[in-house]
Enzyme design. Sequence first.
Site, short mmCIF file in Angstrom:
data_model
loop_
_atom_site.label_atom_id
_atom_site.label_comp_id
_atom_site.label_asym_id
_atom_site.label_seq_id
_atom_site.Cartn_x
_atom_site.Cartn_y
_atom_site.Cartn_z
N ASP A 78 0.30 0.58 8.60
CA ASP A 78 -0.35 -0.63 8.39
C ASP A 78 -0.39 -1.81 9.62
O ASP A 78 -1.92 -2.25 9.59
CB ASP A 78 -0.92 -1.29 7.23
CG ASP A 78 -1.13 -1.28 6.31
OD1 ASP A 78 -3.12 -0.43 6.10
OD2 ASP A 78 -1.51 -1.46 5.06
N LYS A 116 -8.03 6.94 0.96
CA LYS A 116 -6.94 7.15 1.64
C LYS A 116 -6.05 7.95 0.84
O LYS A 116 -5.98 9.06 1.63
CB LYS A 116 -6.19 5.44 1.50
CG LYS A 116 -6.89 4.20 2.48
CD LYS A 116 -5.60 3.15 1.98
CE LYS A 116 -7.08 2.39 3.22
NZ LYS A 116 -6.08 0.67 2.46
N GLN A 142 -1.91 -2.18 -0.97
CA GLN A 142 -3.15 -2.48 -0.62
C GLN A 142 -3.59 -4.04 -0.98
O GLN A 142 -3.29 -4.16 -2.13
CB GLN A 142 -4.16 -1.77 -1.69
CG GLN A 142 -5.84 -1.74 -1.23
CD GLN A 142 -6.50 -1.34 0.14
OE1 GLN A 142 -5.99 -0.69 0.65
NE2 GLN A 142 -7.19 -1.80 0.32
N1 GUN Z 1 -7.29 -4.58 2.09
C1 GUN Z 1 -8.76 -4.09 2.62
N2 GUN Z 1 -8.52 -3.85 4.71
C2 GUN Z 1 -6.47 -3.44 4.62
C3 GUN Z 1 -5.87 -3.17 4.91
O1 GUN Z 1 -6.53 -1.67 5.88
N3 GUN Z 1 -4.42 -2.21 4.82
C4 GUN Z 1 -4.38 -2.79 3.50
N4 GUN Z 1 -3.17 -2.78 3.27
N5 GUN Z 1 -5.03 -3.45 2.42
C5 GUN Z 1 -6.03 -3.85 2.77
#
Ligand code: GUN
Length: 282
Positions: free
Chosen positions: A119, A52, A96
Amino acid sequence: MAQIIDGKKIAADIRNELKEETARLAAEGKEAALAVILVGENPASKVYVRNKKNACEEVGIKSLSYELPENTSQAELLELIDKLNHDDKCNGILVQLPLPKHIDEDAVINAIDPDKDVDGFHPVNVGKLSIGLEGFVSCTPSGIIQLLKRSGVEMDGKRAVVIGRSNIVGKPMALLLLRENATVTVAHSHTNELKELCRQADILIVAIGRAKFVDHEYIKDGAVVIDVGMDRDENGKLCGDVDYDDVFDKASFITPVPGGVGPMTIAMLLYNCVASAKDQSR
Ligand code: GUN
């Protein structure tokens, strides 16, 4: 024979569009910045977070990195989120998941300013999606809508079946398809006669987390098949929830795994970050 939906290519197109947007914002002296918070040492999360952050840099979004130890308390994490909520230089906050067990994920998601919730997990944004208001939308389902639109798949009036009812994929996916005027059914592990139901779908979205679960018997001739799965087959090879080779000749469009839905999740996260930067710079 199916047409392959190339998620890698479509995600790259979106990243290029966003690069132009961030350059335009920069010319006005405005910068998009995403705070990425990782708590602990989960190896998969570390990879996701690195990807990311790299993707942000590539399109001209500044990434503010917070890597906190496993024993970080919930109060400390909430304090950091509060600080970022009030920081004008930060227009997106991503925590995350999963978080260590001693931290309540709902409390953390609730603490993020909905206007920085890139998100799309905050109840305010989920609520906005459900009543048709603008807000941040969860990245994987919004990425799937982009895959369908950019492949020329008509959704209006079509029958869509979504297998999976998670908060992150299944439920928002159903709402987004409804917004596109599809007729939507959400199926899950308790659904009776799943095969028969899926065989009615013009568009089948599969998000159940079981390797190669959906074979040709679940597919209507000419259906569009979207595979959200990220599984391992009996030989340890990466595969999806759909038995790709078995379904290929029956479908009209299909997403591969890898290279289908996966690359879209980060592309849409970047999209949300740029949208947030634009909104806050009005
Ligand atoms: N963990 C797995 N997928 C995601 C996501 O799309 N966003 C976040 N914040 N954590 C995750």
